[in-house]
Design a protein around this motif. Structure first.
Motif, PDB file in Angstrom:
ATOM      1  N   VAL A 160      18.032  48.348  25.172  1.00 47.68           N
ATOM      2  CA  VAL A 160      18.332  48.733  26.555  1.00 47.68           C
ATOM      3  C   VAL A 160      17.217  48.299  27.499  1.00 47.68           C
ATOM      4  O   VAL A 160      17.463  47.633  28.510  1.00 47.68           O
ATOM      5  N   PHE A 161      15.979  48.675  27.163  1.00 45.40           N
ATOM      6  CA  PHE A 161      14.871  48.452  28.086  1.00 45.40           C
ATOM      7  C   PHE A 161      14.172  47.105  27.879  1.00 45.40           C
ATOM      8  O   PHE A 161      13.510  46.606  28.794  1.00 45.40           O
ATOM      9  N   GLY A 162      14.312  46.521  26.675  1.00 49.33           N
ATOM     10  CA  GLY A 162      13.664  45.244  26.404  1.00 49.33           C
ATOM     11  C   GLY A 162      14.072  44.140  27.364  1.00 49.33           C
ATOM     12  O   GLY A 162      13.209  43.462  27.948  1.00 49.33           O
ATOM     13  N   PRO A 163      15.375  43.915  27.577  1.00 42.56           N
ATOM     14  CA  PRO A 163      15.781  42.872  28.531  1.00 42.56           C
ATOM     15  C   PRO A 163      15.275  43.123  29.950  1.00 42.56           C
ATOM     16  O   PRO A 163      14.970  42.165  30.677  1.00 42.56           O
ATOM     17  N   ALA A 164      15.194  44.400  30.351  1.00 42.89           N
ATOM     18  CA  ALA A 164      14.678  44.704  31.695  1.00 42.89           C
ATOM     19  C   ALA A 164      13.205  44.301  31.808  1.00 42.89           C
ATOM     20  O   ALA A 164      12.788  43.691  32.805  1.00 42.89           O
ATOM     21  N   ILE A 165      12.422  44.616  30.776  1.00 44.94           N
ATOM     22  CA  ILE A 165      11.004  44.229  30.767  1.00 44.94           C
ATOM     23  C   ILE A 165      10.878  42.712  30.750  1.00 44.94           C
ATOM     24  O   ILE A 165      10.050  42.130  31.466  1.00 44.94           O
ATOM     25  N   ALA A 166      11.729  42.071  29.936  1.00 43.88           N
ATOM     26  CA  ALA A 166      11.698  40.608  29.863  1.00 43.88           C
ATOM     27  C   ALA A 166      12.090  39.986  31.208  1.00 43.88           C
ATOM     28  O   ALA A 166      11.531  38.954  31.613  1.00 43.88           O
ATOM     29  N   GLY A 167      13.058  40.599  31.898  1.00 45.32           N
ATOM     30  CA  GLY A 167      13.481  40.089  33.202  1.00 45.32           C
ATOM     31  C   GLY A 167      12.357  40.146  34.225  1.00 45.32           C
ATOM     32  O   GLY A 167      12.163  39.210  35.010  1.00 45.32           O
ATOM     33  N   ILE A 168      11.605  41.245  34.212  1.00 48.20           N
ATOM     34  CA  ILE A 168      10.459  41.358  35.119  1.00 48.20           C
ATOM     35  C   ILE A 168       9.411  40.295  34.802  1.00 48.20           C
ATOM     36  O   ILE A 168       8.857  39.647  35.695  1.00 48.20           O
ATOM     37  N   ALA A 169       9.168  40.092  33.498  1.00 46.61           N
ATOM     38  CA  ALA A 169       8.191  39.073  33.083  1.00 46.61           C
ATOM     39  C   ALA A 169       8.645  37.681  33.497  1.00 46.61           C
ATOM     40  O   ALA A 169       7.829  36.841  33.903  1.00 46.61           O
TER      41      ALA A 169
END
Length: 414
Positions: A160-169
């Protein structure tokens, strides 16, 4: 429930972290799973950059290759985990994955994507069954279910949260550079593995006399053991039912949100987050809730919950859909997670590696079968796709339950 009892209920799933060997494996898993989120988000951006008009087809092909690698190589991985020192398998496969993801920023052709993604997931197919076979050997039996639940809850949360963190990066670093971030995360994942004594990962294993058995015969044995145990066979059947419903959620939710409800990408993101959070919550608590030998309550209730949840999805507003998708996530974990725990509890330690490999292959085969089924439902019945998908799920679940109840009243072991 008193405050003390509530606190104990919450803390109990964290008990496995008192085992330092498991803790090192667990933090290695966190870094590895977070890195995977960077890879798949970066891959979506990279395929669009290489071929904007055909990016969806390229990404779909890459995902198909991913599942194919799991299906074909996981049984071999399970056998190899009993013939080669497990620490060597974990470190070698992680190093290979690190090298491959660091090569991804430099590719310029579609065929290079296919080759590297297939190779990446071949090594993942060797890593994951070995990792899962280690857990029941290094933690006490009294907390094995909690250890498995904590591992699965982490997987769901990071999905759930991994893609969001990756998107910010990706916004800050760029699409190609986030592959290098994954490379660094995999390097971090290797460090805890290096700190674990090899002997700690070999508990329950006898390496001698393994070379006298052929790989083919060991794979056949793993399949027989997987389907030969009635408890595990029932769990595996429920996993297929869950795959149908889960594929409905993953494949057809975007059409439901954007076409039927006429909402945007943000709403779709929240819907899928609700599904992942429901799955993570139930994974975290499942080990403390269902301590039965067969886990039949969890398996049956999970199949029914996810089937009922998606059955009425075509008829509710957005707020109702969020609640349904939380329930669907809970149902999927209840239906999926027990099989891995049951393997650890019902298969002899010497055979667990190969059986985990066979299970990993078949669980992905179920999804490979489910995806085209739900795709056809979505194409032919766009206004009632979840209704028919839910009815299919419930129908197969009821038939499965009746069959196993009819032939298994006396005992659960073949």
């Amino acid at each position: 429930m008193t405050a003390k009892a509530l606190m104990q209920f919450i803390v109990e799933p964290l008990k496995p972290l008192r085992n330092f060997t498991f803790t090192k494996l667990y933090f290695s898993q966190i870094a590895s799973l977070l890195g995977d989120s960077f890879t798949w988000l970066g891959l979506a951006l990279l395929t669009y950059e290489i071929n904007p008009k055909n990016s969806a087809a390229v990404l779909a092909s890459a995902l198909t290759l991913r599942v194919s690698a799991y299906i074909f190589f996981s049984p071999f991985a399970g056998v190899m985990s009993e013939k080669i020192e497990r620490k060597k398998i974990l470190i070698t496969t992680q190093c290979a994955r690190m090298i491959i993801v660091c090569m991804l920023p430099f590719i310029t052709k579609e065929w290079q994507i296919y080759g590297l993604i297939f190779a990446l997931n071949v090594f993942a197919a060797f890593f994951t069954p070995t990792y899962r076979a280690i857990i029941p050997q290094i933690v006490e039996k009294t907390i094995y279910r909690e250890a498995n639940g904590l591992s699965m809850a982490t997987f769901q949360l990071l999905s759930v949260f991994g893609p969001a963190i990756a998107g910010i990066a990706a916004v800050w670093l760029g699409a190609k550079q986030i592959f290098l971030v994954n490379g660094c995360l995999l390097l971090i994942a290797i460090i805890p593995l290096l700190l674990i004594p090899a002997a700690s990962l070999q508990k329950g294993m006898i390496m001698s006399n393994k070379s006298s058995k052929t790989t083919g015969s060991e794979i056949i044995k793993s399949i027989k053991l997987l389907f030969g145990n009635r408890i595990i066979r029932f769990a595996l059947s429920i996993e297929f039912i869950s795959a149908i419903a889960g594929a409905m959620v993953l494949v057809n939710s975007v059409g439901l949100v954007k076409t039927s409800l006429k909402l945007d990408d943000t709403h779709y993101g929240w819907i899928m987050s609700a599904f992942g959070l429901g799955a993570a919550l139930s994974a975290f608590l499942l080990g403390s809730l269902d301590k039965s030998k067969t886990r039949s309550i969890s398996l049956i209730s999970g199949a029914l919950i996810i089937g009922l949840s998606i059955s009425i999805a075509n008829f509710v507003p957005y707020q109702g859909l969020i609640l349904l998708w939380i329930l669907a996530g809970i149902g999927q974990t209840l239906a999926d997670m027990p099989s891995e725990t049951l393997i650890g509890e019902n298969i002899h330690p010497e055979d667990q590696g190969k059986v985990y490999g066979a299970h990993f292959a078949f669980s992905h085969l179920w999804w490979a079968i489910a995806y085209p089924i739900v795709g056809m439902i979505g194409i032919h019945f766009p206004e009632r796709d979840f209704l028919y998908g839910g009815l299919l799920t419930l129908g197969v679940a009821l038939v499965t339950i009746i069959i196993f109840q009819s032939f298994g009243k006396k005992n659960y072991q073949s």
